[in-house]
Write an enzyme that holds these catalytic residues in place. Structure first.
Site, PDB file in Angstrom:
ATOM      1  N   LYS A 102      -0.855   4.711   4.545  1.00 34.64           N
ATOM      2  CA  LYS A 102      -1.691   3.951   5.310  1.00 34.64           C
ATOM      3  C   LYS A 102      -1.123   3.622   6.592  1.00 34.64           C
ATOM      4  O   LYS A 102      -0.099   3.480   6.990  1.00 34.64           O
ATOM      5  CB  LYS A 102      -1.493   2.690   4.326  1.00 34.64           C
ATOM      6  CG  LYS A 102      -2.616   1.607   4.955  1.00 34.64           C
ATOM      7  CD  LYS A 102      -3.278   0.580   4.094  1.00 34.64           C
ATOM      8  CE  LYS A 102      -4.070  -0.511   4.661  1.00 34.64           C
ATOM      9  NZ  LYS A 102      -5.184  -0.047   4.896  1.00 34.64           N
TER      10      LYS A 102
ATOM     11  N   HIS B 151       0.643  -1.326  -0.081  1.00 36.15           N
ATOM     12  CA  HIS B 151       0.017  -0.048  -0.153  1.00 36.15           C
ATOM     13  C   HIS B 151       1.216   1.171   0.087  1.00 36.15           C
ATOM     14  O   HIS B 151       1.871   1.231   0.246  1.00 36.15           O
ATOM     15  CB  HIS B 151      -0.760   0.256   1.328  1.00 36.15           C
ATOM     16  CG  HIS B 151      -2.147  -0.909   1.056  1.00 36.15           C
ATOM     17  ND1 HIS B 151      -2.167  -2.120   1.496  1.00 36.15           N
ATOM     18  CD2 HIS B 151      -3.474  -0.778   0.710  1.00 36.15           C
ATOM     19  CE1 HIS B 151      -3.240  -2.641   1.306  1.00 36.15           C
ATOM     20  NE2 HIS B 151      -4.081  -1.824   0.942  1.00 36.15           N
TER      21      HIS B 151
HETATM   22  P1  NAD Z   1      -7.417   9.246   5.457  1.00 32.71           P
HETATM   23  O1  NAD Z   1      -6.468   9.146   6.598  1.00 32.71           O
HETATM   24  O2  NAD Z   1      -7.275   9.784   4.385  1.00 32.71           O
HETATM   25  O3  NAD Z   1      -8.823   9.718   6.108  1.00 32.71           O
HETATM   26  C1  NAD Z   1      -9.181   9.488   7.330  1.00 32.71           C
HETATM   27  C2  NAD Z   1     -10.493  10.397   7.576  1.00 32.71           C
HETATM   28  O4  NAD Z   1     -10.812  10.180   8.984  1.00 32.71           O
HETATM   29  C3  NAD Z   1     -10.300  11.785   7.555  1.00 32.71           C
HETATM   30  O5  NAD Z   1     -11.328  12.245   6.963  1.00 32.71           O
HETATM   31  C4  NAD Z   1     -10.032  12.342   8.818  1.00 32.71           C
HETATM   32  O6  NAD Z   1     -10.403  13.580   9.097  1.00 32.71           O
HETATM   33  C5  NAD Z   1     -11.073  11.543   9.699  1.00 32.71           C
HETATM   34  N1  NAD Z   1     -10.835  11.095  11.224  1.00 32.71           N
HETATM   35  C6  NAD Z   1      -9.617  10.908  11.575  1.00 32.71           C
HETATM   36  N2  NAD Z   1      -9.809  10.816  13.088  1.00 32.71           N
HETATM   37  C7  NAD Z   1     -11.213  11.330  13.395  1.00 32.71           C
HETATM   38  C8  NAD Z   1     -11.902  11.282  14.306  1.00 32.71           C
HETATM   39  N3  NAD Z   1     -11.388  11.250  15.755  1.00 32.71           N
HETATM   40  N4  NAD Z   1     -13.318  11.642  14.402  1.00 32.71           N
HETATM   41  C9  NAD Z   1     -13.692  11.980  13.175  1.00 32.71           C
HETATM   42  N5  NAD Z   1     -13.008  11.727  11.961  1.00 32.71           N
HETATM   43  C10 NAD Z   1     -11.932  11.492  12.080  1.00 32.71           C
HETATM   44  O7  NAD Z   1      -7.694   7.784   5.216  1.00 32.71           O
HETATM   45  P2  NAD Z   1      -8.197   6.667   3.957  1.00 32.71           P
HETATM   46  O8  NAD Z   1      -7.259   6.430   3.138  1.00 32.71           O
HETATM   47  O9  NAD Z   1      -9.463   7.580   3.198  1.00 32.71           O
HETATM   48  O10 NAD Z   1      -9.002   5.819   4.414  1.00 32.71           O
HETATM   49  C11 NAD Z   1      -9.862   5.658   5.826  1.00 32.71           C
HETATM   50  C12 NAD Z   1     -10.006   4.340   6.349  1.00 32.71           C
HETATM   51  O11 NAD Z   1     -10.545   3.376   5.181  1.00 32.71           O
HETATM   52  C13 NAD Z   1      -8.709   3.495   6.612  1.00 32.71           C
HETATM   53  O12 NAD Z   1      -8.927   2.697   7.837  1.00 32.71           O
HETATM   54  C14 NAD Z   1      -8.473   2.634   5.588  1.00 32.71           C
HETATM   55  O13 NAD Z   1      -7.529   1.442   5.659  1.00 32.71           O
HETATM   56  C15 NAD Z   1      -9.804   2.209   4.972  1.00 32.71           C
HETATM   57  N6  NAD Z   1     -10.098   1.945   3.527  1.00 32.71           N
HETATM   58  C16 NAD Z   1     -10.855   0.813   3.470  1.00 32.71           C
HETATM   59  C17 NAD Z   1     -11.190   0.438   2.108  1.00 32.71           C
HETATM   60  C18 NAD Z   1     -12.370  -0.540   2.130  1.00 32.71           C
HETATM   61  O14 NAD Z   1     -12.450  -0.818   0.859  1.00 32.71           O
HETATM   62  N7  NAD Z   1     -13.134  -1.044   3.058  1.00 32.71           N
HETATM   63  C19 NAD Z   1     -10.700   0.901   1.019  1.00 32.71           C
HETATM   64  C20 NAD Z   1      -9.611   1.828   1.191  1.00 32.71           C
HETATM   65  C21 NAD Z   1      -9.403   2.347   2.542  1.00 32.71           C
END
Ligand code: NAD
Length: 256
Positions: free
Chosen positions: A148, A144
């Site tokens: 991440k 990744h």
């Molecule tokens: P990112 O770090 O870009 O975004 C995280 C988001 O969470 C941001 O908007 C941030 O402001 C918010 N956040 C962080 N702490 C917070 C809090 N205490 N309260 C409220 N909001 C808060 O991450 P990303 O790349 O967008 O990924 C997000 C999640 O999704 C990760 O866990 C990632 O592993 C997961 N993910 C899942 C899939 C899937 O298909 N299930 C695919 C990609 C990523």
């Protein structure tokens, strides 16, 4: 029209989700939760709030791509204001997974460590291969982008569960994260999961089955995060009218 609340709106996936919802028939963004303020412009009709209760009241369903601690507070609050929840956040610990199960007793919850159709099928293929390829060593490698936060990825952990299920192995006993130093001879019932981090790789997973004289590798590569946002939208549409319960992406795609 299904009104969607986006949790994790300013994240990499959250931003795409908001964009993709604009061109989705029968769904629109109605509320977004922010910790401070939004770092991008959004339609003025969307409710932007730091109050969880207000956020939940402003939508019919929630799609979450945030971080484990944030997802935890969402789950705690959602029990008081139940809404169908699509949870995409990975790296949830045991306590957070228990909260998710508790929430699913009062509302429909779809939890998927990977929202893509390709990975949903890969899990089925891995289960089948693990069952068929008796005696083959199983190793999983995931790659990744450098930002991440969790490792190994939720997808890799789910794939290891599919592989373990194919052989009736107890996942807690067989999963090894990485290898270091002198590990001695490889045990036949372990499944190692290794994580690589670098650059802008959206996500790549390889599950290898290795034996003397032959090996087979099943590989999935995500080339765009829209795969996840669009998959979550599909899941949300499907989940909106379901009864309380814990659902998987395979339920939604009818792959069971
Ligand atoms: P990112 O770090 O870009 O975004 C995280 C988001 O969470 C941001 O908007 C941030 O402001 C918010 N956040 C962080 N702490 C917070 C809090 N205490 N309260 C409220 N909001 C808060 O991450 P990303 O790349 O967008 O990924 C997000 C999640 O999704 C990760 O866990 C990632 O592993 C997961 N993910 C899942 C899939 C899937 O298909 N299930 C695919 C990609 C990523």
């Amino acid at each position: 029209m299904i009104k969607v609340g986006v949790f994790g709106a300013s994240g990499r996936v959250g931003k795409l989700l908001i964009e993709d919802l604009k061109s989705t028939q029968g769904m629109s963004v109605s509320s977004v939760y922010v910790r401070n303020s939004l770092d991008f412009t959004i339609d003025p009709s969307v409710l932007v709030t730091s109050d969880m209760h207000t956020f939940l009241n402003g939508c019919d369903i929630v799609i979450d791509f945030s971080l484990p601690e944030a997802c935890e507070s969402l789950l705690e609050e959602a029990v008081k204001t139940p809404r169908p929840l699509v949870i995409g956040t990975t790296g949830l610990n045991t306590h957070q997974l228990n909260l998710l199960k508790q929430a699913s007793e009062v509302m429909p919850v779809l939890y998927a460590t990977n929202m893509s159709l390709g990975v949903a099928l890969l899990n089925k293929l891995v289960y089948q291969a693990s069952k068929t390829l008796e005696g083959f060593d199983i190793e999983i490698v995931e790659m990744h982008h450098r930002h991440k936060k969790d490792a190994p990825s939720g997808t890799a952990l789910t794939l290891s569960e599919s592989a373990a299920a194919g052989r009736n192995l107890d996942i807690d006993k067989v999963r090894v994260s990485g290898r270091d130093g002198n590990i001695g001879e490889r045990s036949s019932d372990e499944i190692a999961v290794m994580a690589l981090r670098g650059g802008d790789i959206v996500g790549r997973h390889t599950v290898g089955f290795y034996n003397d004289g032959e090996f087979i590798e099943l590989n999935h590569t995500a080339t765009s995060r829209n795969t996840f946002s669009k998959g979550a939208i599909r899941a949300g549409k499907w989940l909106a009218d379901k009864e309380a319960g814990l659902y998987s992406i395979s339920d939604c795609l009818e792959l069971n």
